[in-house]
Write a protein that holds these residues in place. Structure first.
Motif, PDB file in Angstrom:
ATOM      1  N   ALA A  40       0.837  -1.209   0.000  1.00  6.88           N
ATOM      2  CA  ALA A  40       0.000   0.000   0.000  1.00  6.88           C
ATOM      3  C   ALA A  40       0.866   1.250   0.000  1.00  6.88           C
ATOM      4  O   ALA A  40       0.584   2.215  -0.729  1.00  6.88           O
ATOM      5  N   ASP A  41       1.928   1.260   0.793  1.00  2.00           N
ATOM      6  CA  ASP A  41       2.833   2.409   0.826  1.00  2.00           C
ATOM      7  C   ASP A  41       3.491   2.648  -0.527  1.00  2.00           C
ATOM      8  O   ASP A  41       3.859   3.785  -0.852  1.00  2.00           O
ATOM      9  N   ALA A  42       3.641   1.572  -1.319  1.00  2.00           N
ATOM     10  CA  ALA A  42       4.260   1.697  -2.641  1.00  2.00           C
ATOM     11  C   ALA A  42       3.257   2.106  -3.718  1.00  2.00           C
ATOM     12  O   ALA A  42       3.631   2.244  -4.885  1.00  2.00           O
ATOM     13  N   GLY A  43       1.989   2.276  -3.327  1.00  2.00           N
ATOM     14  CA  GLY A  43       0.999   2.761  -4.275  1.00  2.00           C
ATOM     15  C   GLY A  43       0.061   1.722  -4.836  1.00  2.00           C
ATOM     16  O   GLY A  43      -0.777   2.034  -5.696  1.00  2.00           O
ATOM     17  N   TYR A  44       0.153   0.505  -4.351  1.00  2.00           N
ATOM     18  CA  TYR A  44      -0.718  -0.549  -4.848  1.00  2.00           C
ATOM     19  C   TYR A  44      -1.988  -0.660  -4.010  1.00  2.00           C
ATOM     20  O   TYR A  44      -2.001  -0.321  -2.823  1.00  2.00           O
ATOM     21  N   ARG A  45      -3.032  -1.161  -4.628  1.00  2.00           N
ATOM     22  CA  ARG A  45      -4.219  -1.554  -3.872  1.00  2.00           C
ATOM     23  C   ARG A  45      -4.062  -3.034  -3.550  1.00  2.00           C
ATOM     24  O   ARG A  45      -3.692  -3.831  -4.417  1.00  2.00           O
ATOM     25  N   VAL A  46      -4.344  -3.425  -2.312  1.00  2.00           N
ATOM     26  CA  VAL A  46      -4.079  -4.785  -1.859  1.00  2.00           C
ATOM     27  C   VAL A  46      -5.341  -5.401  -1.275  1.00  2.00           C
ATOM     28  O   VAL A  46      -6.028  -4.774  -0.464  1.00  2.00           O
ATOM     29  N   ALA A  54       0.265 -10.957 -13.145  1.00  5.57           N
ATOM     30  CA  ALA A  54       1.543 -11.499 -12.693  1.00  5.57           C
ATOM     31  C   ALA A  54       1.256 -12.473 -11.556  1.00  5.57           C
ATOM     32  O   ALA A  54       0.261 -12.334 -10.842  1.00  5.57           O
ATOM     33  N   LEU A  55       2.129 -13.465 -11.401  1.00  5.30           N
ATOM     34  CA  LEU A  55       1.952 -14.492 -10.385  1.00  5.30           C
ATOM     35  C   LEU A  55       3.222 -14.628  -9.565  1.00  5.30           C
ATOM     36  O   LEU A  55       4.317 -14.723 -10.120  1.00  5.30           O
ATOM     37  N   THR A  56       3.069 -14.635  -8.239  1.00  2.49           N
ATOM     38  CA  THR A  56       4.177 -14.960  -7.345  1.00  2.49           C
ATOM     39  C   THR A  56       3.773 -16.157  -6.505  1.00  2.49           C
ATOM     40  O   THR A  56       2.772 -16.103  -5.776  1.00  2.49           O
ATOM     41  N   ALA A  57       4.537 -17.245  -6.619  1.00  4.38           N
ATOM     42  CA  ALA A  57       4.276 -18.472  -5.873  1.00  4.38           C
ATOM     43  C   ALA A  57       5.359 -18.636  -4.822  1.00  4.38           C
ATOM     44  O   ALA A  57       6.541 -18.752  -5.151  1.00  4.38           O
ATOM     45  N   ASP A  92      10.169  -5.299  -6.506  1.00  7.48           N
ATOM     46  CA  ASP A  92      10.975  -5.317  -7.729  1.00  7.48           C
ATOM     47  C   ASP A  92      10.254  -6.064  -8.844  1.00  7.48           C
ATOM     48  O   ASP A  92      10.221  -5.619  -9.994  1.00  7.48           O
ATOM     49  N   PHE A  93       9.673  -7.211  -8.512  1.00 12.57           N
ATOM     50  CA  PHE A  93       8.975  -8.011  -9.521  1.00 12.57           C
ATOM     51  C   PHE A  93       7.764  -7.267 -10.072  1.00 12.57           C
ATOM     52  O   PHE A  93       7.549  -7.248 -11.295  1.00 12.57           O
ATOM     53  N   LEU A  94       6.992  -6.650  -9.213  1.00 13.46           N
ATOM     54  CA  LEU A  94       5.811  -5.909  -9.671  1.00 13.46           C
ATOM     55  C   LEU A  94       6.211  -4.734 -10.559  1.00 13.46           C
ATOM     56  O   LEU A  94       5.586  -4.475 -11.582  1.00 13.46           O
ATOM     57  N   ALA A  95       7.256  -4.028 -10.168  1.00 11.77           N
ATOM     58  CA  ALA A  95       7.719  -2.897 -10.973  1.00 11.77           C
ATOM     59  C   ALA A  95       8.188  -3.373 -12.350  1.00 11.77           C
ATOM     60  O   ALA A  95       7.949  -2.708 -13.370  1.00 11.77           O
ATOM     61  N   THR A  96       8.808  -4.529 -12.385  1.00  5.47           N
ATOM     62  CA  THR A  96       9.332  -5.078 -13.639  1.00  5.47           C
ATOM     63  C   THR A  96       8.230  -5.580 -14.555  1.00  5.47           C
ATOM     64  O   THR A  96       8.249  -5.349 -15.765  1.00  5.47           O
ATOM     65  N   THR A  97       7.258  -6.255 -13.979  1.00  2.00           N
ATOM     66  CA  THR A  97       6.225  -6.897 -14.791  1.00  2.00           C
ATOM     67  C   THR A  97       5.063  -5.992 -15.137  1.00  2.00           C
ATOM     68  O   THR A  97       4.332  -6.251 -16.092  1.00  2.00           O
TER      69      THR A  97
END
Length: 291
Positions: free
Chosen positions: A51-57, A123-126, A284-289
Motif C-alpha cells: 500500500a505504501d508503494a501505491g498498490y491496492r491490496v 503477474a503471479l508470485t508463488a 521489484d517483480f511488480l515494478a518489472t512486470t
C-alpha cells in the motif's frame, strides 16, 4: 487498512484491503492468498508495504480459515470453488486483472487462478509451493517431507494429531519455537482451537490431494498446463516441508516468463520470518512486470 465481507456463492469471505481506492484506473491491485493454517493476518507486513508503494491490496481469509465461513464437507473445498472465491473477491472490488501472490496452499490456489482464469492475472508470485505438475520433481525427498498429508487423509486423525502434546506438530513447523516466541504460531493455535477449525482447514487436503496424486501417477500425462502471466517462484532454504526441486521444476510451466528467488536462512513462514526480503522481491517483480 479496512475490512469487509464478500459473498461467494453460499460462503462469506472476510477480506482485508489497503492502499489506493479502486476508482484509480492506473492503480494495480495485488491479491494475497494465505495458506494452511493461516489467515489474511499473515500478510500484515505486505499489506502495509505494498500500500505504501501505491498498490491496492486485497487479502481474503480463504474459506475454512480466519473469519470466513467454514462450510461442512470436503467437497466444499475443491479447487474450482476456491478459484471462484478469489474471482468473487476481485469482482466485488471491481478489479478486472490483478497480480496474485500466494503462500503454501495459497500458492497452489494462485497457480490455479492463473491457469483457469488467465485473463484475470497480470503477474503471479508463488511462495514455497511450485506448479501443481512440478510437485513430483521433488522425488523421494519431497514424499518424506509430505508425510503429514497422508495422515491428514484419515478422518479424525488430524483432529487428534495437530493439537496433541501442546501443539507439537505446529511447533515443529516453527522450528521448535513456543507461542510466546512466535506470534504467528500463537495466532495459528488460537484459530485452530475454535470448534471445527481443524477439520475445515485440513479439508483443503482431503478435497484436493487425492486428485493431485492421481494426476501425478497417471500413465498418460495430459498436455502441460502453462501459466501465461510473468511468474516468480520464491523458496526458502530452511523450509521443512517443501524441496527446492519442486519449485525450480516449475520453470517449464511458466510460459509468460520465469524468475526464481531463494531466501536463505528462513523457514516455511516466509511472509512473517522473511518479510523484509519478500517485500523487496515483490516490489521489484511488480515494478518489472507491470511497466
Amino acid at each position: 487498512m479496512s475490512e469487509h465481507t464478500v459473498r461467494s456463492d453460499d460462503v462469506d469471505l472476510h477480506v482485508r484491503s489497503s492502499g489506493a481506492a479502486h476508482d484509480r484506473a492506473s492503480t494495480l491491485t495485488v491479491v494475497l492468498l494465505h495458506g494452511w493454517p493461516d489467515s489474511s493476518a499473515i500478510w500484515e507486513q505486505q499489506l502495509a508495504t505494498l500500500a505504501d508503494a501505491g498498490y491496492r491490496v486485497l487479502a481474503p481469509d480463504l474459506r475454512g480459515f480466519g473469519r470466513s465461513s467454514r462450510p461442512r464437507g470436503r467437497s466444499s473445498y475443491a479447487i474450482p470453488l476456491l478459484v471462484d472465491d478469489v474471482l468473487a473477491v476481485m469482482d466485488d472490488a471491481g478489479v478486472a486483472r490483478a497480480a496474485v501472490v500466494g503462500h503454501d496452499w495459497g500458492s497452489i490456489l494462485a497457480w490455479e487462478v492463473a491457469l483457469r482464469a488467465p485473463e484475470r492475472v497480470s503477474a503471479l508470485t508463488a511462495i514455497s509451493v511450485g506448479h501443481p505438475s512440478a510437485f513430483t520433481a521433488g522425488g523421494l525427498a519431497q514424499l518424506r517431507k509430505s508425510w503429514y498429508m497422508a495422515a491428514f487423509m484419515v478422518p479424525g486423525l488430524a483432529e487428534r494429531m495437530i493439537p496433541a502434546l501442546g501443539w507439537r506438530f505446529l511447533r515443529a513447523a516453527w522450528r521448535g519455537r513456543s507461542p510466546e516466541q512466535a506470534p504467528g504460531l500463537a495466532r495459528q493455535i488460537a484459530d485452530l482451537s475454535r470448534p471445527g477449525a481443524i477439520t475445515s482447514g485440513v479439508s483443503w487436503y482431503r478435497a484436493n490431494v487425492p486428485g493431485m496424486l492421481r494426476g501425478a501417477l497417471a500413465r498418460r500425462q495430459p498436455p502441460p498446463r502453462l501459466v501465461l502471466a510473468p511468474t516468480m517462484g520464491v523458496w526458502s532454504s530452511e523450509d521443512p516441508s517443501l524441496t527446492r526441486a519442486q519449485m525450480v521444476a516449475s520453470e517449464p510451466f511458466a510460459a509468460g516468463g520465469w524468475r526464481y528467488e531463494e531466501i536463505e536462512g528462513v523457514d516455511h513462514w516466509v511472509p512473517v520470518n522473511g518479510g523484509d526480503r519478500l517485500d523487496a522481491l515483490l516490489l521489484d517483480f511488480l515494478a518489472t512486470t507491470q511497466g
